[in-house]
Design an enzyme around this catalytic site. Structure first.
Site, short mmCIF file in Angstrom:
data_model
loop_
_atom_site.label_atom_id
_atom_site.label_comp_id
_atom_site.label_asym_id
_atom_site.label_seq_id
_atom_site.Cartn_x
_atom_site.Cartn_y
_atom_site.Cartn_z
N SER A 22 0.56 -1.36 0.10
CA SER A 22 0.21 -0.14 0.06
C SER A 22 0.82 1.40 -0.06
CB SER A 22 -1.14 0.02 1.18
OG SER A 22 -0.22 -0.44 2.24
N ASN A 110 -2.15 -2.58 13.33
CA ASN A 110 -3.59 -2.46 13.34
C ASN A 110 -3.66 -1.20 14.29
OD1 ASN A 110 -3.13 -4.78 11.90
ND2 ASN A 110 -3.98 -6.04 13.63
N HIS A 156 -40.65 21.72 -9.93
CA HIS A 156 -40.92 20.64 -11.40
C HIS A 156 -39.95 21.50 -12.46
CE1 HIS A 156 -43.90 18.14 -9.06
NE2 HIS A 156 -44.00 19.27 -8.78
N SER A 277 -15.32 24.85 -27.74
CA SER A 277 -15.37 23.41 -28.53
C SER A 277 -14.32 23.62 -29.54
CB SER A 277 -16.76 23.42 -29.08
OG SER A 277 -16.40 22.43 -30.07
N LYS A 283 -19.14 28.18 -29.11
CA LYS A 283 -19.40 27.38 -27.70
C LYS A 283 -18.69 27.92 -26.73
CE LYS A 283 -21.61 24.37 -27.13
NZ LYS A 283 -21.78 22.93 -27.19
N GLU A 290 -20.08 20.79 -14.79
CA GLU A 290 -20.49 19.64 -15.25
C GLU A 290 -19.59 18.50 -14.36
OE1 GLU A 290 -20.69 19.08 -19.68
OE2 GLU A 290 -20.93 21.33 -19.46
N TYR A 317 -8.86 -6.92 13.08
CA TYR A 317 -8.76 -6.43 11.72
C TYR A 317 -8.74 -7.53 10.73
CZ TYR A 317 -5.52 -4.52 8.29
OH TYR A 317 -4.90 -4.04 7.24
N GLN A 322 -7.69 -2.37 4.37
CA GLN A 322 -6.56 -1.37 3.78
C GLN A 322 -7.06 -0.77 2.60
OE1 GLN A 322 -2.29 -2.60 3.19
NE2 GLN A 322 -2.84 -2.97 1.00
N LYS A 325 -8.36 3.58 2.30
CA LYS A 325 -7.44 4.53 2.36
C LYS A 325 -7.76 5.18 0.62
CE LYS A 325 -4.38 2.56 5.26
NZ LYS A 325 -5.24 1.68 5.24
N1 ARG Z 1 -1.32 -1.64 5.30
C1 ARG Z 1 -2.17 -1.95 6.40
C2 ARG Z 1 -3.57 -1.32 6.02
O1 ARG Z 1 -3.57 -0.31 5.67
C3 ARG Z 1 -1.44 -1.59 7.67
C4 ARG Z 1 -2.03 -2.81 8.75
C5 ARG Z 1 -1.39 -4.00 8.49
N2 ARG Z 1 -1.60 -5.12 9.57
C6 ARG Z 1 -1.95 -6.25 9.04
N3 ARG Z 1 -2.13 -6.97 10.28
N4 ARG Z 1 -1.64 -6.67 8.13
O2 ARG Z 1 -4.51 -1.78 6.71
#
Ligand code: ARG
Length: 459
Positions: A22, A110, A156, A277, A283, A290, A317, A322, A325
Site C-alpha cells: 500500500s 493495526n 418541477h 469546443s 461554444k 459539469e 482487523y 486497507q 485509504k
Molecule cells: N497497510 C495496512 C492497512 O492499511 C496496515 C495494517 C497492516 N496490518 C496487518 N495486520 N497486516 O490496513
C-alpha cells in the site's frame, strides 16, 4: 528486515507482493505516522521500555525522516516498502541503528494504521471546513452584489413563484452550513485514540493511553481494543458527510448550468471556468460545473464501496480494511477540488437581472397571489384556487398576463374582485406577502443575509 520474517521460509510471490503493498498511496500518512510514533516512544519511556536517551534518539530520527519526506524530491522513489509503517521503520533503523527496532514494542500496525488515519483525517476535516466557509462566503458576496435581483422560483423546473435571488443563494448557504456541522460532529468521533489497542487484545506494556491521547490532541481513547482496530465507521461517516456535500454542490452546479444556457440567460460564467469546443467556434461550455456534478458520483461510489468492504468482516482487523485509504483519499481530493472550483465559479459569475426579472414576470407566477387575494376577501382557499385556475385558463386563451385582464372580465368570475386586485399582482407585493420566518420578503431576506454575513465573519 521484513516486518514478519521469522516464521517464513519461502519468499512472497512478486505479483502478490505488489498486490499486498500500500506504500504507493499510504505514504500520504507519513506525517501522521511519525507524530503518532513519537508519542508512542514517549509512552514507552513512561512504561519503562525505553530509556529517555533511546526515545530521544528515536524522536530525532523520526523528525529527520519527516523533514526528508517534506523537502527531498524523490525521497520515496524506487523504494519497495510494503507500507508507510514499514518504510518509516526501515528509514529509522538506517538512521539510528537497532534502537529503531524497539519502537514497535507494545504496538501493532493495526492500532498504528487506525491512529494514523484518524490523525490524518482530523487535519483534513479542519481544512475542508475552511473550504466550505470559503464557498459560503462566495455565496454571501454574490448575494450582496445582487441584493435586488428577482428570479423565478421553480418547482418541477416549471416557473412557480417569484423569489429574491438572495433567497435562492441562501438556500445553498444553509445546505453548506449543515455540511460544515456534519463534519464537525464527525470530527469528534474521528478524534479518539486507537493506539495502545495492540493487534486487538490491548498493549502488552503499561502504555498510558490517556497521556498518548493528550499528546496527540485526541479527545479520548477508543474504549475497547477489539473495536479500536476493527472500526472504520469514521471513514464511512466522513465519506457519507462528503457525499451529502457533493449532492449540494451538484445541485447548485445543475442550477447554474441551466441558468447559463441561452434558453434561460440568467447568468454568464466567467471564461476562467469555461471551455470552448474544438469544432464549434461559438461554444462556451460549463465544464467546471459539469465536472462537479459528475464527480459527485465517484464520491457516492466510495461510500458504497466502504459499506460493502466492511459489512461481512469478522472481528477484528482484516486486510480488506486497507481498501479504506484510496476511497478516503480520493473523497478528500474530490470534495476539496469541487469546493474550490465552485467558489471560483461563484466569485466570477455575472447575473443578468433584467432577464431574471422578466422571467419572473411572465408565466402566471402571481396566480397564487391572486388566490391569496380572494382568501383575504373571505373566500375559502380551495375555492379561490379553483376560481383563479379558471381565470388563468381564460388569460392564456386571451394571450394576456393576469394584470391585463380588465376588471369587468374579472367581475364575471367573482364579485369579490375589486380594483385593489392589480396591486396584489405586482412582483413587489408578491414578495412582500411572504413575510413569515424563512420567506422571501425583502425584510426577511435582508435579515437572513445579514445573519449569514455575521456568521461567516465571526463564526
Ligand atoms: N497497510 C495496512 C492497512 O492499511 C496496515 C495494517 C497492516 N496490518 C496487518 N495486520 N497486516 O490496513
Amino acid at each position: 528486515m521484513k516486518l514478519w520474517g521469522g516464521r517464513f521460509k519461502g519468499e512472497a510471490d512478486a505479483e502478490f507482493a505488489r498486490f499486498n503493498a500500500s506504500f504507493a498511496f499510504d505514504r500520504r500518512l507519513i506525517e501522521a505516522d511519525i507524530e503518532a510514533s513519537i508519542a508512542h516512544a514517549e509512552a514507552l519511556v513512561d512504561a519503562g521500555v525505553l530509556t529517555k536517551a533511546e526515545a530521544g534518539k528515536i524522536s530525532d530520527g523520526l523528525r529527520e525522516i519527516q523533514t526528508r519526506a517534506r523537502d527531498e524530491a524523490g525521497y520515496f522513489d524506487g523504494r519497495d516498502a510494503e507500507d508507510v509503517h514499514s518504510f518509516v521503520e526501515a528509514e529509522l533503523v538506517a538512521a539510528i541503528g537497532d534502537a529503531g527496532y524497539k519502537l514497535h514494542t507494545g504496538r501493532s500496525r493495526n492500532d498504528q494504521v487506525a491512529t494514523d488515519l484518524r490523525l490524518f483525517l482530523r487535519g483534513e476535516i479542519d481544512s475542508m471546513c475552511d473550504l466550505i466557509c470559503a464557498a459560503q462566503r462566495a455565496l454571501v458576496e454574490l448575494a450582496e452584489n445582487n441584493h435586488d435581483t428577482i428570479i423565478p422560483g421553480y418547482t418541477h423546473l416549471q416557473r412557480a413563484q417569484p423569489i429574491l435571488f438572495v433567497h435562492y443563494l441562501l438556500a445553498y448557504y444553509e445546505m453548506l452550513k449543515r455540511d460544515h456541522a456534519r463534519l464537525i460532529e464527525a470530527r469528534a468521533r474521528v478524534n479518539q485514540l486507537p493506539l495502545g489497542a495492540g493487534a486487538l487484545a490491548g498493549s502488552g506494556f503499561a502504555i498510558d493511553r490517556e497521556a498518548v491521547a493528550k499528546r496527540l490532541g485526541f479527545e479520548g481513547v477508543c474504549e475497547n481494543s477489539v473495536d479500536a482496530v476493527s472500526d472504520r465507521d469514521f471513514v464511512i461517516e466522513f465519506i457519507g458527510a462528503a457525499s451529502i456535500a457533493m449532492v449540494h454542490l451538484s445541485r447548485l452546479a445543475e442550477d447554474l448550468i441551466i441558468y447559463s444556457t441561452s434558453e434561460f440567460g440568467f447568468i454568464e460564467l466567467s471564461d476562467a471556468v469555461s471551455t470552448g469546443s474544438s469544432l464549434m467556434p461559438q461554444k462556451k461550455n460549463p465544464d467546471s460545473l459539469e465536472l462537479i456534478r459528475g464527480k459527485a458520483g465517484r464520491v457516492f461510489g466510495h461510500h458504497a464501496a466502504m459499506l460493502a468492504t466492511m459489512k461481512g468482516l469478522p472481528l477484528a482487523y482484516n486486510k480488506d480494511m486497507q481498501e479504506d485509504k484510496e476511497a478516503l483519499f480520493d473523497t478528500i481530493d474530490t470534495l476539496r477540488g469541487s469546493l474550490k472550483v465552485m467558489t471560483t465559479v461563484l466569485e466570477n459569475v455575472r447575473v443578468n437581472d433584467k432577464k431574471t426579472r422578466q422571467a419572473a414576470s411572465i408565466g402566471y407566477l402571481n396566480a397564487t397571489d391572486l388566490a391569496d387575494y380572494l382568501v383575504r376577501k373571505g373566500l375559502e382557499f380551495r375555492n379561490a384556487h379553483e376560481l383563479v385556475g379558471r381565470v388563468v385558463m381564460y388569460a392564456i386563451q386571451q394571450g394576456k398576463p393576469l394584470e391585463e385582464i380588465s376588471l369587468e372580465d374579472y367581475a364575471t368570475f367573482s364579485e369579490l374582485f375589486g380594483d385593489d386586485l392589480y396591486a396584489s399582482l405586482k412582483l413587489d407585493s408578491s414578495l412582500a406577502s411572504k413575510s413569515a420566518i424563512g420567506g422571501t420578503s425583502r425584510e426577511r431576506v435582508r435579515d437572513a443575509l445579514q445573519k449569514a454575513r455575521r456568521e461567516i465573519d465571526h463564526g
